[in-house]
Scaffold this motif. Structure first.
Motif, PDB file in Angstrom:
ATOM      1  N   ALA A  71      23.762 -15.198  -8.109  1.00 56.96           N
ATOM      2  CA  ALA A  71      24.697 -17.093  -7.778  1.00 56.96           C
ATOM      3  C   ALA A  71      24.638 -18.033  -8.622  1.00 56.96           C
ATOM      4  O   ALA A  71      24.934 -18.880  -9.829  1.00 56.96           O
ATOM      5  CB  ALA A  71      24.276 -18.073  -6.636  1.00 56.96           C
ATOM      6  N   PHE A  72      22.989 -17.474  -9.161  1.00 57.90           N
ATOM      7  CA  PHE A  72      22.579 -18.077 -10.880  1.00 57.90           C
ATOM      8  C   PHE A  72      23.217 -17.696 -11.541  1.00 57.90           C
ATOM      9  O   PHE A  72      23.653 -18.302 -13.090  1.00 57.90           O
ATOM     10  CB  PHE A  72      20.886 -17.922 -10.758  1.00 57.90           C
ATOM     11  N   LEU A  73      23.333 -16.066 -11.980  1.00 55.16           N
ATOM     12  CA  LEU A  73      24.083 -15.478 -13.614  1.00 55.16           C
ATOM     13  C   LEU A  73      25.666 -16.296 -13.405  1.00 55.16           C
ATOM     14  O   LEU A  73      26.247 -16.581 -14.453  1.00 55.16           O
ATOM     15  CB  LEU A  73      24.039 -14.503 -13.415  1.00 55.16           C
ATOM     16  N   ALA A  74      25.650 -16.519 -12.350  1.00 57.02           N
ATOM     17  CA  ALA A  74      27.311 -16.996 -12.373  1.00 57.02           C
ATOM     18  C   ALA A  74      28.009 -18.100 -12.211  1.00 57.02           C
ATOM     19  O   ALA A  74      28.654 -18.843 -13.355  1.00 57.02           O
ATOM     20  CB  ALA A  74      27.933 -16.869 -10.670  1.00 57.02           C
ATOM     21  N   SER A  75      26.768 -18.909 -12.122  1.00 50.59           N
ATOM     22  CA  SER A  75      26.346 -20.491 -12.445  1.00 50.59           C
ATOM     23  C   SER A  75      26.704 -20.905 -13.587  1.00 50.59           C
ATOM     24  O   SER A  75      26.954 -21.419 -14.530  1.00 50.59           O
ATOM     25  CB  SER A  75      25.905 -21.422 -11.693  1.00 50.59           C
ATOM     26  N   ALA A  76      25.968 -19.687 -14.764  1.00 47.66           N
ATOM     27  CA  ALA A  76      25.247 -19.959 -15.859  1.00 47.66           C
ATOM     28  C   ALA A  76      26.674 -19.880 -16.270  1.00 47.66           C
ATOM     29  O   ALA A  76      26.471 -20.202 -17.581  1.00 47.66           O
ATOM     30  CB  ALA A  76      24.176 -18.904 -16.252  1.00 47.66           C
TER      31      ALA A  76
END
Length: 277
Positions: free
Chosen positions: A83-88
């Protein structure tokens, strides 16, 4: 009549009436013993449980493993990192769209999705690409989210696959350039469809003017044909994609090494130019 006869029979035999308190104590003790047996059964090691029931192993043809129901500690970490890398990746695309600062941020559109693949595999990478597309559809609308998914999110998954399989830079850059070139023409088709104008005609006109200027400079007394103009467009787009993928590989090589997830080593001449050991 029946109750009175049973009472008379018990009085004649001399058996005392059962005490309700003693009955409750015996029932509580039996229930507690049953729970202790259940807890002991659940706490037994897996090897003992496997060897306990040979008849069941013969019936089913294999040993049935009875593993305790435990939560894998890596599952929440995988979800959080995905989730963090996709949002980044989505936020980098969002910032670059509204506050363009040149091609710098464009280099990092696909790297977070590729990093998801390198760390957590195929399923997590596709989840990251889907989540980034859904997030951009909420923030920017479905059209722009599609323009991110094709080609940048798919390029991130593709680079993750190639880097995970230790593909050479020449192969990964070539395959990625084909996908990026296809994404360029997909962008022209989709934007032309949404705007109601033929952007391919505009690109053809601009390329024709460029070729005419080159012909005049080199002294060629000829008019560029339509096939030559379209071939020149494809060659220019492919060259641009090759340069873009090469710089993306350089950025990922320098960045992911420091994150503990290295990609395949570049050719020797690149290491010499970058003075990187």
């Amino acid at each position: 009549m029946t109750d009175s006869s049973e009472d008379n029979a018990s009085r004649q035999t001399g058996d005392p009436a059962p005490d309700p308190a003693n009955v409750d104590q015996r029932e509580a003790a039996s229930v507690e013993a049953s729970w202790l047996e259940v807890e002991a059964e659940l706490s037994r090691p897996i090897e003992a449980l496997e060897a306990d029931d040979p008849l069941e192993a013969k019936m089913f043809g294999q040993r049935r493993l009875r593993v305790p129901r435990t939560v894998d500690p890596a599952v929440p970490l995988m979800m959080v990192e995905t989730a963090f890398l996709a949002s980044a990746a989505s936020l980098v695309y969002l910032v670059n769209y509204y506050f363009p600062i040149g091609p710098l941020l464009r280099l990092f559109f696909s790297i977070p999705i590729a990093l998801i693949y390198l760390r957590w595999g195929n399923r997590a990478a596709w989840m990251g690409a889907l989540v980034s597309g859904l997030l951009l559809s909420v923030l920017m609308g479905p059209a722009r989210s599609i323009l991110f998914v094709m080609p940048y999110a798919l390029l991130g998954v593709l680079l993750g696959v190639l880097w995970h399989r230790s593909a050479q830079w020449a192969f990964s850059i070539g395959v990625g350039s084909i996908l990026t070139t296809f994404g360029f023409f997909f962008r022209i088709w989709l934007v032309s469809l949404l705007l109601g104008e033929d952007l391919w005609l505009y690109a053809t006109t601009q390329t024709t003017e460029l070729l005419e200027w080159l012909f005049i400079k080199f002294g060629f007394l000829a008019q560029p044909s339509l096939e030559l103009v379209q071939a020149a467009i494809i060659v220019m787009v492919l060259l641009n994609s090759l340069v873009y993928l090469f710089i993306v590989h350089l950025a990922a090589w320098l960045l992911l090494d420091r994150l503990g997830t290295p990609i395949p080593r570049p050719p020797k001449w690149v290491q010499v130019l970058m003075d990187y050991e």
